[in-house]
Design a protein around this motif. Structure first.
Motif, PDB file in Angstrom:
ATOM      1  N   VAL A 156     -14.758  59.267 121.819  1.00 50.84           N
ATOM      2  CA  VAL A 156     -14.386  59.387 120.608  1.00 50.84           C
ATOM      3  C   VAL A 156     -13.163  60.935 120.397  1.00 50.84           C
ATOM      4  CG1 VAL A 156     -14.851  59.545 118.452  1.00 50.84           C
ATOM      5  CG2 VAL A 156     -16.710  58.784 119.416  1.00 50.84           C
ATOM      6  N   VAL A 157     -13.305  61.848 120.824  1.00 52.24           N
ATOM      7  CA  VAL A 157     -12.552  62.855 120.820  1.00 52.24           C
ATOM      8  C   VAL A 157     -10.877  62.523 121.266  1.00 52.24           C
ATOM      9  CG1 VAL A 157     -11.388  65.235 121.379  1.00 52.24           C
ATOM     10  CG2 VAL A 157     -13.824  64.745 120.267  1.00 52.24           C
ATOM     11  N   ALA A 158     -11.869  61.774 122.650  1.00 49.69           N
ATOM     12  CA  ALA A 158     -10.514  61.815 123.357  1.00 49.69           C
ATOM     13  C   ALA A 158      -9.888  60.266 122.781  1.00 49.69           C
ATOM     14  CB  ALA A 158     -10.622  60.806 124.528  1.00 49.69           C
ATOM     15  N   THR A 159     -10.155  59.247 122.421  1.00 52.54           N
ATOM     16  CA  THR A 159      -9.929  58.256 121.398  1.00 52.54           C
ATOM     17  C   THR A 159      -8.366  58.990 120.651  1.00 52.54           C
ATOM     18  OG1 THR A 159     -11.273  57.137 122.247  1.00 52.54           O
ATOM     19  CG2 THR A 159      -9.738  56.072 120.417  1.00 52.54           C
ATOM     20  N   LEU A 160      -9.828  59.785 119.771  1.00 51.17           N
ATOM     21  CA  LEU A 160      -8.243  59.949 118.172  1.00 51.17           C
ATOM     22  C   LEU A 160      -6.783  60.255 119.301  1.00 51.17           C
ATOM     23  CD1 LEU A 160     -10.916  61.794 116.377  1.00 51.17           C
ATOM     24  CD2 LEU A 160      -9.602  59.968 115.445  1.00 51.17           C
ATOM     25  N   THR A 161      -7.244  61.106 119.741  1.00 53.94           N
ATOM     26  CA  THR A 161      -6.018  62.822 120.785  1.00 53.94           C
ATOM     27  C   THR A 161      -4.945  61.268 121.238  1.00 53.94           C
ATOM     28  OG1 THR A 161      -7.990  64.168 120.761  1.00 53.94           O
ATOM     29  CG2 THR A 161      -5.484  64.316 122.253  1.00 53.94           C
ATOM     30  N   GLU A 162      -5.310  60.867 122.007  1.00 55.06           N
ATOM     31  CA  GLU A 162      -4.242  59.862 122.720  1.00 55.06           C
ATOM     32  C   GLU A 162      -4.264  58.570 121.615  1.00 55.06           C
ATOM     33  OE1 GLU A 162      -3.059  59.937 125.715  1.00 55.06           O
ATOM     34  OE2 GLU A 162      -5.284  61.864 125.684  1.00 55.06           O
ATOM     35  N   GLY A 163      -4.705  57.963 120.577  1.00 59.11           N
ATOM     36  CA  GLY A 163      -4.077  57.805 119.694  1.00 59.11           C
ATOM     37  C   GLY A 163      -3.011  57.857 118.922  1.00 59.11           C
ATOM     38  N   VAL A 164      -2.973  59.234 118.551  1.00 59.42           N
ATOM     39  CA  VAL A 164      -1.903  60.380 117.744  1.00 59.42           C
ATOM     40  C   VAL A 164      -1.060  60.387 118.645  1.00 59.42           C
ATOM     41  CG1 VAL A 164      -1.890  62.662 117.173  1.00 59.42           C
ATOM     42  CG2 VAL A 164      -4.121  61.481 116.495  1.00 59.42           C
ATOM     43  N   ILE A 165      -1.329  61.449 119.979  1.00 57.80           N
ATOM     44  CA  ILE A 165      -0.168  60.203 120.711  1.00 57.80           C
ATOM     45  C   ILE A 165       0.624  59.384 120.399  1.00 57.80           C
ATOM     46  CG2 ILE A 165       1.112  60.624 123.074  1.00 57.80           C
ATOM     47  CD1 ILE A 165      -1.450  63.237 123.401  1.00 57.80           C
ATOM     48  N   PHE A 166       0.021  58.293 121.071  1.00 57.33           N
ATOM     49  CA  PHE A 166       0.298  56.840 121.391  1.00 57.33           C
ATOM     50  C   PHE A 166       1.584  56.345 119.228  1.00 57.33           C
ATOM     51  CE2 PHE A 166       0.474  52.607 119.759  1.00 57.33           C
ATOM     52  CZ  PHE A 166       1.269  52.039 120.640  1.00 57.33           C
ATOM     53  N   ARG A 167       0.963  57.242 118.417  1.00 51.84           N
ATOM     54  CA  ARG A 167       1.947  56.451 117.179  1.00 51.84           C
ATOM     55  C   ARG A 167       2.208  57.172 116.830  1.00 51.84           C
ATOM     56  NH1 ARG A 167      -1.251  52.841 114.732  1.00 51.84           N
ATOM     57  NH2 ARG A 167       0.257  53.173 112.828  1.00 51.84           N
ATOM     58  N   LYS A 168       2.160  58.495 116.873  1.00 51.18           N
ATOM     59  CA  LYS A 168       3.328  59.261 116.985  1.00 51.18           C
ATOM     60  C   LYS A 168       4.737  59.565 117.470  1.00 51.18           C
ATOM     61  CE  LYS A 168       5.295  63.622 114.478  1.00 51.18           C
ATOM     62  NZ  LYS A 168       5.008  63.101 112.926  1.00 51.18           N
ATOM     63  N   ALA A 169       4.452  58.864 119.048  1.00 54.30           N
ATOM     64  CA  ALA A 169       5.755  59.218 119.801  1.00 54.30           C
ATOM     65  C   ALA A 169       6.639  57.675 119.135  1.00 54.30           C
ATOM     66  CB  ALA A 169       5.222  59.111 121.155  1.00 54.30           C
ATOM     67  N   LYS A 170       5.632  56.488 118.620  1.00 51.63           N
ATOM     68  CA  LYS A 170       6.279  55.472 118.393  1.00 51.63           C
ATOM     69  C   LYS A 170       6.623  55.497 117.007  1.00 51.63           C
ATOM     70  CE  LYS A 170       5.725  51.705 120.019  1.00 51.63           C
ATOM     71  NZ  LYS A 170       7.142  51.461 120.980  1.00 51.63           N
ATOM     72  N   GLY A 171       5.969  56.643 116.248  1.00 51.56           N
ATOM     73  CA  GLY A 171       6.877  56.808 114.602  1.00 51.56           C
ATOM     74  C   GLY A 171       6.066  55.771 114.070  1.00 51.56           C
ATOM     75  N   TYR A 172       5.038  55.372 114.383  1.00 49.82           N
ATOM     76  CA  TYR A 172       4.048  54.431 113.370  1.00 49.82           C
ATOM     77  C   TYR A 172       3.482  55.053 112.480  1.00 49.82           C
ATOM     78  CZ  TYR A 172       4.319  51.215 117.022  1.00 49.82           C
ATOM     79  OH  TYR A 172       4.568  50.178 117.776  1.00 49.82           O
ATOM     80  N   SER A 173       3.633  56.528 112.693  1.00 44.52           N
ATOM     81  CA  SER A 173       2.737  58.098 111.593  1.00 44.52           C
ATOM     82  C   SER A 173       3.489  58.932 110.975  1.00 44.52           C
ATOM     83  CB  SER A 173       1.455  58.285 112.380  1.00 44.52           C
ATOM     84  OG  SER A 173       2.087  59.562 113.173  1.00 44.52           O
ATOM     85  N   ASP A 174       4.313  58.543 110.584  1.00 36.95           N
ATOM     86  CA  ASP A 174       5.506  59.647 110.055  1.00 36.95           C
ATOM     87  C   ASP A 174       5.585  59.067 108.690  1.00 36.95           C
ATOM     88  OD1 ASP A 174       6.492  60.124 112.642  1.00 36.95           O
ATOM     89  OD2 ASP A 174       8.477  59.121 112.755  1.00 36.95           O
ATOM     90  N   ASP A 175       5.128  58.272 107.908  1.00 36.95           N
ATOM     91  CA  ASP A 175       4.942  57.957 106.741  1.00 36.95           C
ATOM     92  C   ASP A 175       3.855  58.154 106.655  1.00 36.95           C
ATOM     93  OD1 ASP A 175       3.777  55.622 107.920  1.00 36.95           O
ATOM     94  OD2 ASP A 175       4.685  54.432 106.347  1.00 36.95           O
ATOM     95  N   VAL A 176       3.060  58.840 106.500  1.00 37.96           N
ATOM     96  CA  VAL A 176       1.077  59.241 106.524  1.00 37.96           C
ATOM     97  C   VAL A 176       1.351  60.703 106.140  1.00 37.96           C
ATOM     98  CG1 VAL A 176      -1.078  59.351 106.994  1.00 37.96           C
ATOM     99  CG2 VAL A 176       1.124  57.691 108.275  1.00 37.96           C
ATOM    100  N   ASP A 177       0.889  60.457 104.810  1.00 37.84           N
ATOM    101  CA  ASP A 177       0.735  62.306 104.094  1.00 37.84           C
ATOM    102  C   ASP A 177      -0.197  63.193 104.951  1.00 37.84           C
ATOM    103  OD1 ASP A 177      -0.867  63.872 102.162  1.00 37.84           O
ATOM    104  OD2 ASP A 177       0.336  62.788 100.882  1.00 37.84           O
ATOM    105  N   GLN A 178       0.069  63.971 105.451  1.00 30.83           N
ATOM    106  CA  GLN A 178      -0.487  64.846 106.060  1.00 30.83           C
ATOM    107  C   GLN A 178      -1.868  65.316 106.107  1.00 30.83           C
ATOM    108  OE1 GLN A 178       2.061  66.731 108.377  1.00 30.83           O
ATOM    109  NE2 GLN A 178       0.838  68.596 109.115  1.00 30.83           N
TER     110      GLN A 178
END
Length: 203
Positions: free
Chosen positions: A156-178
């Motif tokens: 679960v932790v790895a999935t969260l972390t790898e998902g964050v890496i993927f989405r941040k690298a692609k710019g998909y999460s840039d508009d989300v309120d941190q």
């Protein structure tokens, strides 16, 4: 033939690190496939021959660049242990395990474009080490969890972390309120604690 002296080894190691750092900077600026040995030599103010005395070819330099980044991830993995707030801040920021935006983008590019078996082996070996280290940390925290439960939590932790890496690298999460994202991550991490830590207390 005489063995290399310590000053000579130290000089060689410094030169190797200069080449790795230069290659990292150039690949971040221009992309993995747009950088040559000549570019690295020119930027590091070394001759191509000096580069080849340190590394077999460009692929070996990139292998070491990736190894440096993955070693940073390894160091970042256990730094905060089980501080849910710090971990949630890290996930919400989009830069997990101690790596910055440029390194994250390069790592993502390598993951998606590299056909170099040795680079892929470096990534696979690092993933195995991170999983093992993560499970050791989880075992210390969730003392009464079974081996299967620890493996599931680490996934679960790895999935969260790898998902964050993927989405941040692609710019998909840039508009989300941190701040909102951080609150959600804290709730998720606390939910895991509520299952396993409460059971520890009951026992």
């Amino acid at each position: 033939m005489k063995a290399p002296t310590f000053p000579r080894i130290e000089k060689l190691n410094k030169r190797r690190q200069l080449i790795i750092d230069t290659a990292l900077r150039l690949t971040i600026e221009h992309g993995l496939n747009q950088v040559s040995i000549v570019d690295i030599a020119k930027e590091s103010q070394l001759g191509p021959g000096q580069i080849y005395r340190c590394f077999r070819d460009k692929d070996e330099i990139i292998e070491n660049v990736i190894l440096n980044i993955t070693n940073k991830r390894m160091q970042g993995l256990g730094f905060n242990r089980h501080d849910n707030k710090i971990k949630a801040e890290e996930l919400a920021s989009g830069y997990p395990n101690n790596i910055d935006q440029d390194e994250l983008n390069l790592l993502y590019e390598v993951l998606n474009t590299s056909r170099n078996k040795k680079i892929n082996d470096v990534l696979a070996t690092t993933e195995q080490k991170m999983q093992k280290q993560g499970q050791t940390i989880l075992n210390e925290y969730y003392k009464n969890a079974s081996k299967e439960e620890i493996r599931a939590i680490s996934e679960v932790v790895a999935t969260l972390t790898e998902g964050v890496i993927f989405r941040k690298a692609k710019g998909y999460s840039d508009d989300v309120d941190q701040d909102i994202l951080e609150k959600i991550y804290i709730a998720m991490l606390q939910a895991i604690d509520s299952v396993f830590c409460n059971r520890d207390i009951e026992k």
